[in-house]
Design a protein around this motif. Structure first.
Motif, PDB file in Angstrom:
ATOM      1  N   TYR A 250     -48.530 -10.653   2.577  1.00 32.45           N
ATOM      2  CA  TYR A 250     -49.364  -9.783   3.924  1.00 32.45           C
ATOM      3  C   TYR A 250     -49.945 -10.964   4.546  1.00 32.45           C
ATOM      4  O   TYR A 250     -51.126 -10.996   5.270  1.00 32.45           O
ATOM      5  N   GLY A 251     -49.134 -12.159   4.543  1.00 31.69           N
ATOM      6  CA  GLY A 251     -49.678 -13.392   5.318  1.00 31.69           C
ATOM      7  C   GLY A 251     -49.753 -13.302   6.934  1.00 31.69           C
ATOM      8  O   GLY A 251     -49.050 -12.351   7.488  1.00 31.69           O
ATOM      9  N   GLY A 252     -50.295 -14.320   7.437  1.00 30.57           N
ATOM     10  CA  GLY A 252     -50.458 -14.309   8.726  1.00 30.57           C
ATOM     11  C   GLY A 252     -51.843 -14.822   9.369  1.00 30.57           C
ATOM     12  O   GLY A 252     -52.643 -15.162   8.505  1.00 30.57           O
ATOM     13  N   THR A 253     -52.045 -14.759  10.495  1.00 34.24           N
ATOM     14  CA  THR A 253     -53.303 -15.029  11.068  1.00 34.24           C
ATOM     15  C   THR A 253     -54.222 -13.783  11.479  1.00 34.24           C
ATOM     16  O   THR A 253     -53.535 -13.046  12.146  1.00 34.24           O
ATOM     17  N   TYR A 254     -55.295 -13.633  11.133  1.00 29.64           N
ATOM     18  CA  TYR A 254     -56.332 -12.781  11.625  1.00 29.64           C
ATOM     19  C   TYR A 254     -57.284 -13.266  12.350  1.00 29.64           C
ATOM     20  O   TYR A 254     -57.715 -14.325  12.116  1.00 29.64           O
TER      21      TYR A 254
ATOM     22  N   ILE B  88     -61.502 -16.486  12.769  1.00 26.74           N
ATOM     23  CA  ILE B  88     -60.020 -16.741  12.491  1.00 26.74           C
ATOM     24  C   ILE B  88     -59.854 -16.985  10.916  1.00 26.74           C
ATOM     25  O   ILE B  88     -60.471 -17.891  10.448  1.00 26.74           O
ATOM     26  N   ALA B  89     -59.119 -16.333  10.400  1.00 20.82           N
ATOM     27  CA  ALA B  89     -58.671 -16.617   8.901  1.00 20.82           C
ATOM     28  C   ALA B  89     -57.282 -16.547   8.784  1.00 20.82           C
ATOM     29  O   ALA B  89     -56.421 -15.727   9.512  1.00 20.82           O
ATOM     30  N   SER B  90     -56.579 -17.460   7.910  1.00 17.95           N
ATOM     31  CA  SER B  90     -55.112 -17.268   7.548  1.00 17.95           C
ATOM     32  C   SER B  90     -55.038 -16.751   6.194  1.00 17.95           C
ATOM     33  O   SER B  90     -55.861 -17.024   5.307  1.00 17.95           O
ATOM     34  N   GLN B  91     -54.012 -16.250   6.071  1.00 17.61           N
ATOM     35  CA  GLN B  91     -53.503 -15.705   4.682  1.00 17.61           C
ATOM     36  C   GLN B  91     -52.006 -16.000   4.254  1.00 17.61           C
ATOM     37  O   GLN B  91     -51.318 -15.635   5.114  1.00 17.61           O
ATOM     38  N   ALA B  92     -51.790 -16.439   3.200  1.00 16.17           N
ATOM     39  CA  ALA B  92     -50.421 -16.663   2.853  1.00 16.17           C
ATOM     40  C   ALA B  92     -49.914 -15.437   1.760  1.00 16.17           C
ATOM     41  O   ALA B  92     -50.629 -14.437   1.560  1.00 16.17           O
ATOM     42  N   GLY B  93     -48.534 -15.479   1.540  1.00 15.42           N
ATOM     43  CA  GLY B  93     -47.889 -14.397   0.665  1.00 15.42           C
ATOM     44  C   GLY B  93     -47.523 -13.210   1.493  1.00 15.42           C
ATOM     45  O   GLY B  93     -47.318 -13.360   2.545  1.00 15.42           O
TER      46      GLY B  93
ATOM     47  N   MET C  95     -57.339 -11.622  -0.294  1.00 13.74           N
ATOM     48  CA  MET C  95     -57.579 -10.908   0.852  1.00 13.74           C
ATOM     49  C   MET C  95     -56.797  -9.680   1.053  1.00 13.74           C
ATOM     50  O   MET C  95     -55.372  -9.783   1.011  1.00 13.74           O
ATOM     51  N   SER C  96     -57.243  -8.365   0.653  1.00 13.74           N
ATOM     52  CA  SER C  96     -56.219  -7.230   0.837  1.00 13.74           C
ATOM     53  C   SER C  96     -56.338  -6.694   2.337  1.00 13.74           C
ATOM     54  O   SER C  96     -57.171  -7.308   3.298  1.00 13.74           O
ATOM     55  N   THR C  97     -55.367  -5.988   2.688  1.00 13.92           N
ATOM     56  CA  THR C  97     -55.138  -5.606   4.029  1.00 13.92           C
ATOM     57  C   THR C  97     -54.923  -4.090   4.055  1.00 13.92           C
ATOM     58  O   THR C  97     -54.456  -3.426   3.152  1.00 13.92           O
ATOM     59  N   ALA C  98     -55.130  -3.339   5.311  1.00  9.43           N
ATOM     60  CA  ALA C  98     -55.071  -2.115   5.486  1.00  9.43           C
ATOM     61  C   ALA C  98     -54.671  -1.842   6.840  1.00  9.43           C
ATOM     62  O   ALA C  98     -55.076  -2.750   7.898  1.00  9.43           O
ATOM     63  N   PRO C  99     -53.834  -0.867   7.304  1.00  9.16           N
ATOM     64  CA  PRO C  99     -53.605  -0.269   8.589  1.00  9.16           C
ATOM     65  C   PRO C  99     -54.932  -0.061   9.513  1.00  9.16           C
ATOM     66  O   PRO C  99     -55.994   0.126   8.844  1.00  9.16           O
TER      67      PRO C  99
END
Length: 254
Positions: free
Chosen positions: A77-81, A70-75, A1-5
């Motif tokens: 850029y981890g966290g709860t989205y 709700i989705a969770s990501q490790a690594g 999962m990629s992230t961006a501001p």
């Protein structure tokens, strides 16, 4: 999962979103400087939140298709989205100030999607706060569009990795007598500062013309690869530098 501001910052913390536009609850928690008892997991475990999620599954989930609210990501850029509406509810629970700030940003972005000129207005206001003159702002906007075009052309013509830096320095040197690092030293800028953010109107317009000519030359000549494209950038910059020098020397005397 990629992230961006979003892009948005509160208390110096960038609030990210994932590729599905869900907002980082973890970033919101950090931005609000909240205690551990207000971490995303604590809010999600509340009975009132579970009731909210149940309603959201009926009202929002159909619009999102197979995406989870709700989705969770490790690594790194981890966290709860969380889906945007839920993220706003979480922000309200964390801090009234954060809630109002996030609300304002979302409203602004929605307005910008309907009227893209508002994006330019926001960028112009930001440049003005940083002390840019009207002339510099106009030249910066013009140059940014040209730079984006050149980068796209370079990518299509086989430029990769350090090749972009080669092309940039090949443009800077004929125009301003040095590479990016030399310009930073000359202008007394921090090591990682963007020289374009500290150029005069004339410097920005000269750079715009050089990059425009380079993009056209690369496309017309089907120039390919790091070295060849850098040479084409250098050739275009030399042409513009020559024009500037001739103009500064004044009209030829009979």
């Amino acid at each position: 999962m990629s992230t961006a501001p979003i892009p948005f910052a509160f208390n110096g913390v960038i609030i990210r979103r994932d590729e599905s536009s869900r907002v980082s609850m973890t970033d919101l928690w950090k931005a609000a400087k909240s205690p551990r008892k207000k971490k995303p997991a604590e809010w999600l475990a509340r009975e009132s939140t579970q009731e909210l999620l149940e309603v959201a599954r009926n009202l929002i989930t159909p619009q999102m298709g197979q995406l989870e609210l709700i989705a969770s990501q490790a690594g790194r850029y981890g966290g709860t989205y969380a889906q945007q509406t839920l993220a706003l509810s979480y922000a309200k629970w964390l801090s009234p100030e954060l809630h109002l700030a996030v609300n304002q940003v979302f409203f602004e972005r929605q307005a910008e999607q309907k009227d893209p000129d508002k994006i330019l207005d926001r960028a112009e206001a930001a440049y003005r706060r940083r002390g840019f003159t009207e002339a510099q702002i106009r030249a910066r906007f013009l140059g940014k569009a040209t730079r984006n075009r050149l980068v796209t052309v370079l990518a299509r013509h086989g430029v990769h990795k350090h090749g972009y830096r080669l092309c940039t320095n090949a443009t800077y040197k004929p125009l301003w007598g040095g590479e990016a690092a030399d310009i930073r030293v000359r202008k007394n800028l921090p090591e990682k500062a963007n020289p374009r953010e500290h150029m005069s109107e004339k410097e920005l317009v000269g750079l715009h013309l050089a990059e425009l000519l380079a993009a056209e030359g690369i496309e017309k000549g089907n120039v390919r690869g790091n070295t060849a494209c850098a040479e084409e950038c250098r050739r275009a910059a030399r042409s513009v530098a020559k024009m500037i020098v001739e103009h500064e020397q004044g009209p030829d005397k009979p």
